[in-house]
Scaffold this active site. Structure first.
Site, PDB file in Angstrom:
ATOM      1  N   ALA A   1     -16.903  81.039 132.981  1.00 39.61           N
ATOM      2  CA  ALA A   1     -17.105  81.250 131.544  1.00 39.61           C
ATOM      3  C   ALA A   1     -15.979  82.099 130.944  1.00 39.61           C
ATOM      4  CB  ALA A   1     -18.463  81.915 131.316  1.00 39.61           C
ATOM      5  N   HIS A   2     -16.031  82.266 129.640  1.00 40.08           N
ATOM      6  CA  HIS A   2     -14.952  82.963 128.955  1.00 40.08           C
ATOM      7  C   HIS A   2     -14.804  84.411 129.397  1.00 40.08           C
ATOM      8  CE1 HIS A   2     -17.838  83.549 125.255  1.00 40.08           C
ATOM      9  NE2 HIS A   2     -18.409  83.884 126.379  1.00 40.08           N
ATOM     10  N   ASN A   3     -13.555  84.829 129.486  1.00 41.69           N
ATOM     11  CA  ASN A   3     -13.202  86.227 129.779  1.00 41.69           C
ATOM     12  C   ASN A   3     -13.532  86.681 131.196  1.00 41.69           C
ATOM     13  OD1 ASN A   3     -13.929  86.305 126.519  1.00 41.69           O
ATOM     14  ND2 ASN A   3     -12.025  87.229 127.174  1.00 41.69           N
TER      15      ASN A   3
ATOM     16  N   GLN B   1     -12.938  80.865 119.566  1.00 43.92           N
ATOM     17  CA  GLN B   1     -12.488  81.433 120.841  1.00 43.92           C
ATOM     18  C   GLN B   1     -10.974  81.417 120.790  1.00 43.92           C
ATOM     19  OE1 GLN B   1     -15.103  82.188 123.530  1.00 43.92           O
ATOM     20  NE2 GLN B   1     -16.098  82.308 121.517  1.00 43.92           N
TER      21      GLN B   1
END
Lengths: 338, 338, 338
Positions: C237-239, C196
């Site tokens: 969460a990511h993004n 990531q």
């Protein structure tokens, strides 16, 4: 880390359609990529982006090689290929061996010379820390814990006690492994705590997300299999057993003594209640409530999607009268008979 | 800790059917037990395991004494008896009094000579730490906190500020007690934070799970009664009041200003929404959503169990049309009338 | 901090009905107030308490000024006025500039002379810490993080890596910002971790609750807008991208790559699943499951309220047969036709 397309193709067995000497230095999205970057197409919906990408190269499936406007690495599974290429271009940081001056290590703890024990980490009595292990800043390794080779506690991780980690684990900040399970018996004067004398065992290649909690067992151990992936803010209660390569998304909760098979997947905010058994290859949908054994692989669902309030209220009101509605249907059926 | 059956029987008032001089050293499950272990039968489904156990002794109810193949301790409530015997055989570790060199204690904080303040703990101004208290490694005791005698912060616990803990509390790692409540007023330029000037008060014999959060009050205090048990990853918002001996399983969320009675039980992933009142002895089922007052004791339920996806999808689709289905029933009733 | 009613009226533009020289020293509830305190009436249900209050003064709307038995500060929005007056009477504590002896700061990190870096904090390589920033006790600021002026990490906060915080942020204990997102590709031998490589960016005036987790992006950054308020135990969460001034109550979970508009509000235990888009000014109700895009502002609901177990069980049983019930209605309709 600059790498040539030829080296990437050779390392991972991709077919190369393009210049083997071209170097790329980073992963990028199709849209944001520049000529020093390699991108990938795993989602067919992004084919338009592929056709206008400025990337130096793109990882594609063979069916998309023809429409790739730049050099292509052709892979059976472009998403998996992306994972591998990203790891090659963006390797984990190196940690120098050694113990920071501010770390506190009990004299009875053992640790490999190659381990990295960071600032303000604390390692308690009877613990063992393997080769190339990273105990990140502020982490606590409690009594009788063991950490296998090349595992990393990123920072502010807590291994409470009697936790055994396999090799190559990654434990993210705030995770608490080995806390006392929730065991109480009601006595005449209130709850009586039940000592939790079991431990926690994690296999190899396990990853545990930020602020996830895994309790130690009441008598026997809580057991997490090899290659298990747990996201953030997950609860694993005492004596749960999770099979190899099972993955859980954030906020999943697993009730005590539940036994989960291999290669299961849990979407976010799902949960089990009771001492459940779940077979291999079960897929539990978002927010699903599992309250009895799952005996067949496949997808299990259990949420009602939210709606604009007015419509939802009307439906929820009918749900509250669904038994009465059913009675009305029965009544109609009776009167319908000749 | 090796203890004779006779001593256990005398200490806890059990009837002994067997050799008072036999010693046991640990608790074990019926199936895994060896002759140095004592086991228990609290779940009738395990009677088969009782009959083949290799344990040195078993704690049983009087109705099971006859089928116990080994020495028996006969107790009214074998589960409670197990809790007491386990605590006798597996006592809490001793903590030596003293302050670790690496701990940082504000000069205005007071602490008993018998307290154990571990490595890298921090104690802020105006705090008071009682007799035999354990402040575990990496824990932070913020301004104006007070910890009653024999309470223990296991490790990496945070008492933010103005938190008052009673006696014999156990606070598990990652728990955050006394953080600012979620109070915001919308102004012309965005949210305006509302200072949270209340504190948190925990009674005696309270246990707080790993990564659980209990916010301090907006004006008055957040209050947790005596003997309350909170599992992991629970949220208690500002100004909640929880009555004595109430227990909550993991991932329960309690909304601000909710008032909960005594001896209530909450199963996992349940939640209250709004400023709710819940009477004594209410039992809230798994994943239940409580959005209005609970005035009668008893069990409240609120989840739809997950199903294989195909069947669930069909039912969820009918739920989305339940109002239309009801209208069709009304139509039939009209035409059914003579 | 003692302040006169006249000064409060002048500072915030309130109308004063009473003695400008009267001083108040603290905020209190209508019921608990004494003459040194100022209270407020924002909830009409508390008008009875207003009429018997012992407060020195009360903040009221103009429509309630007549029934206020004591001096009144008259404001358009009494709740917002309470927020401002509370901040004036109960200011944030001052933190002295300087680095505690026990803090560990990498030689490549930069920090302002006015920053306060508390006991046992750790600041890693390449990080930048702005003017008047507070890095609370036990906090970890990982590699390449940046903290804008006047932001505060209360205590035991973790910024994992590549996290950029704007000005005047408040991050509560146990929050983990910048942990690796949950990205895995299934390979022949199990899950392959996807590096990531994105970061996390928080705007100005953001507040992040205790034990909340915000993952860094897979390739691009995770982005939190200005003035966002996140309560405790939330998963981002990511993004994910969250627009300015959006607020989320505790235990909300936002799935990867979800894009959320400005001024949205999420009630507790709600969640998004999938790569969702939510427009500006959407309000997501308690425990609601959002699984498709929200395109219109307004309130979205999605829970069935818990009931006494017997009634719930009956209704849940009918839900499991709702498709059959619908078929019976169809059958009746057929036979109803002439």
């Amino acid at each position: 880390m600059a790498t040539s397309l030829g080296d990437l193709a050779a390392a991972f067995g991709f077919e190369l359609a393009g210049d083997p000497g071209k170097t790329v230095t980073r992963i990028a999205n199709l849209r944001g990529a520049t000529s020093d970057a390699i991108s990938f197409l795993a989602n067919p919906a992004l084919r338009d982006e592929l056709q206008s990408t400025q990337a130096g190269a793109v990882i594609v499936a063979s069916c998309d090689a023809d429409i790739c406007p730049v050099d292509a690495l052709i892979a059976d599974d472009p998403y998996l290929a992306y994972a591998r290429v990203a790891a090659a271009l963006h390797p984990e940081p190196d940690y120098l061996p050694g113990v920071h001056d501010s770390a506190v290590i009990d004299s009875s703890a053992e640790f490999a010379d190659t381990a990295h024990i960071a600032a303000n980490a604390v390692v308690a009595a009877g613990s063992r820390i393997g080769e190339h292990v990273v105990v990140g800043a502020g982490s606590y390794v409690g009594p009788r814990c063991s950490i296998g080779d090349r595992s990393r506690l990123i920072a502010n991780v807590t291994l409470v006690q009697d936790a055994t980690l396999g090799k190559r684990n990654v434990i993210h900040p705030g995770a608490v492994i080995g806390a006392q399970g929730f065991g109480n018996a009601m006595g005449p004067d209130g709850w009586v705590r039940i000592p939790q004398i079991g431990g926690v065992r994690l296999g190899d290649d396990v990853e545990i997300g930020a602020n996830t909690t895994i309790d130690r067992g009441a008598i026997d151990d809580t057991v997490i299999g090899n290659g298990v992936r747990l996201d953030n803010l997950i609860q694993i209660a005492h004596n749960v057993r999770i099979g190899d390569h099972t993955a859980m998304a954030a906020m999943t909760g697993i009730s005590g003594s539940t036994v989960i098979g291999k290669r299961c997947r849990f979407a976010g905010q799902s949960g089990t209640f009771g001492h459940i058994r779940i077979c291999d290859d079960a897929i539990i949908g978002a927010a699903a409530v599992i309250s009895k054994d799952v005996r067949e692989p496949g997808l299990y669902s259990g949420y009602l999607p939210a709606e604009p309030d007015k419509g939802w209220k009307r439906k929820a009101a009918w749900f509250r009268r669904i038994d009465k509605l059913a009675r009305r249907v029965s009544q109609l059926e009776k009167s319908d008979k000749p």
